[in-house]
Enzyme design. Structure first.
Site, short mmCIF file in Angstrom:
data_model
loop_
_atom_site.label_atom_id
_atom_site.label_comp_id
_atom_site.label_asym_id
_atom_site.label_seq_id
_atom_site.Cartn_x
_atom_site.Cartn_y
_atom_site.Cartn_z
N CYS A 1 0.87 -1.17 0.00
CA CYS A 1 0.00 0.00 0.00
C CYS A 1 0.91 1.23 0.00
O CYS A 1 1.59 1.51 0.99
CB CYS A 1 -0.91 0.04 1.22
SG CYS A 1 -1.89 1.56 1.32
N MET B 1 -4.47 5.13 -5.47
CA MET B 1 -3.61 4.31 -4.63
C MET B 1 -2.16 4.75 -4.83
O MET B 1 -1.76 5.06 -5.96
CB MET B 1 -3.76 2.84 -4.99
CG MET B 1 -5.20 2.33 -4.95
SD MET B 1 -6.16 2.74 -6.42
CE MET B 1 -5.60 1.47 -7.55
#
Length: 403
Positions: free
Chosen positions: A104, A318
């Site tokens: 992430c 993201m």
């Protein structure tokens, strides 16, 4: 009838970039949850509140979106030249599943701050005032991330005037360097361009054949032209997420892209690999109104990008997909590069549903193959809450094996 007491586990709830997650020090977890396996997954599922057939994660720390259903496990690194090992888990909302297949990028911005504040970095490495450099080993993808964290009076500075579209309030800027972000293995799913091409014809039975850039940098990503799939690149979340047929079509594209990239061996495996690859679509610059009401002019961006995460259009972008965007933009001929106008470039500013973001990448041609030295972008992070999370003993197992 007696019921067991809850487990009480030290934890920190942090925002990193446009995501939030629950952070743990590995040695604070119950002993059987310090290693990969069912015990670890069962515990973290219960912490977040999954699986939840209502899709709300009311009885847990998750926020019922892909951006807020996340966990991080950190430990002092034994790897030379690194300070901390960082393991990320993307928790499914309505299924008993945690995807450990990728990083992430947004929560990466919080890792350095957490490590500095929790004794994972030697005190002599932390300046009284200035910027602390934290070398992070990203264990999911075996890559190095360097975080540059501002320090004031010996403590992590979290407040500031850095604004990040997708985050309501300003904070201190944290610069991240994703070192050598492209995959290195020459076989199938490991190469930066798994097929050996910067653009492919991706055949998706029942849907169509599309031009696609299949890239593994930052996170495996399938880039499509917005116009080829009936979009403009200016769409906000409701235009996609409110259309079940569109979501099903994107998932079919994602599954076939994963197969073409060598990430899975059978189409059915895509259901258990929800975090990767991502699907994104690109278009040239155009004016639109962001989800906050902010007007984005065509001259404000080099291109438009929309990306899906865990089956839904992301509210912003993201962080790992931003690395993929920056990398692909730096390599002539990819769909991202062409949407941005083509040619060689070291940075790109793209429009996403919440606004704009700039990401840089240094690409070079080595022996006829493209290589990327690093990708750079700025995020922000701060602690939202710290203390303990509580988990009912025994219910983690029940969550995985409902009666």
């Amino acid at each position: 009838m007696s019921y067991p007491a809850q487990l009480k586990i030290p934890a920190t709830y942090m925002r990193g970039g446009t995501s939030k997650g629950v952070f743990f020090i590995r040695d604070d977890l119950p002993e059987d949850a310090r290693q990969p396996g069912p015990a670890r997954d069962q515990l973290l599922l219960r912490v977040i509140g999954s699986p939840d057939p209502y899709g709300k994660q009311i009885d847990g720390m998750g926020g019922a979106t892909s951006s807020t259903s996340k966990t991080v496990i950190l430990s002092k690194s034994t790897r030379p030249g690194h300070d901390v090992d960082y393991l990320f888990g993307q928790v499914a909302i309505d299924a008993a599943f945690i995807d450990w297949s990728g990083n992430c990028g947004n929560l990466s911005a919080a890792v350095g701050s957490f490590a500095l504040s929790n004794g994972l970095v030697p005190a002599e490495r932390i300046p009284r005032n200035g910027v602390a450099t934290v070398r992070i080993w990203q264990a999911n993808i075996a890559k190095t991330i360097i975080a540059h964290v501002p320090i004031t009076e010996g403590a992590v500075q979290e407040t500031g005037d850095f604004e990040l579209d997708g985050v309501t309030f300003p904070a201190a800027e944290v610069q991240l360097e994703f070192m050598d972000p492209a995959a290195e293995e020459p076989d199938g799913g490991g190469a930066m361009f798994p097929t050996g091409n910067v653009v492919d014809d991706l055949q998706v039975p029942g849907v169509g054949t599309f031009k696609a850039t299949l890239i593994n940098a930052g996170i495996p990503t399938i880039f499509l032209n917005a116009a080829d799939i009936g979009y403009t690149g200016t769409e906000l979340q409701d235009a996609i997420n409110g259309d079940p047929q569109a979501l099903a079509r994107f998932e079919t594209i994602r599954a076939h892209g994963a197969l073409r990239m060598g990430l899975i061996d059978e189409l059915s495996e895509a259901a258990t690999r929800q975090h990767t690859p991502k699907v994104a679509f690109v278009a040239g610059p155009a004016a639109y109104t962001a989800s906050s009401g902010k007007a984005v002019a065509a001259c404000d961006v080099d291109l438009l990008v929309r990306a899906l995460s865990m089956g839904k259009l992301h509210h912003a972008m993201m962080g790992t997909a931003a690395v993929a965007i920056g990398t692909a933009a730096a390599i002539p001929g990819t769909l991202v590069n062409l949407a941005a106008g083509g040619g060689e470039r070291q940075s790109v500013r793209f429009g996403h549903p919440s606004g704009t973001l700039r990401v840089g990448a240094q690409a070079e041609l080595v022996d006829g193959q493209w290589a990327v030295v690093k990708a750079i972008m700025s995020r922000s992070a701060r602690v939202l809450m710290e203390g303990w999370v509580r988990v009912p003993r025994g219910e983690a197992v029940t969550a995985l094996n409902p009666a």
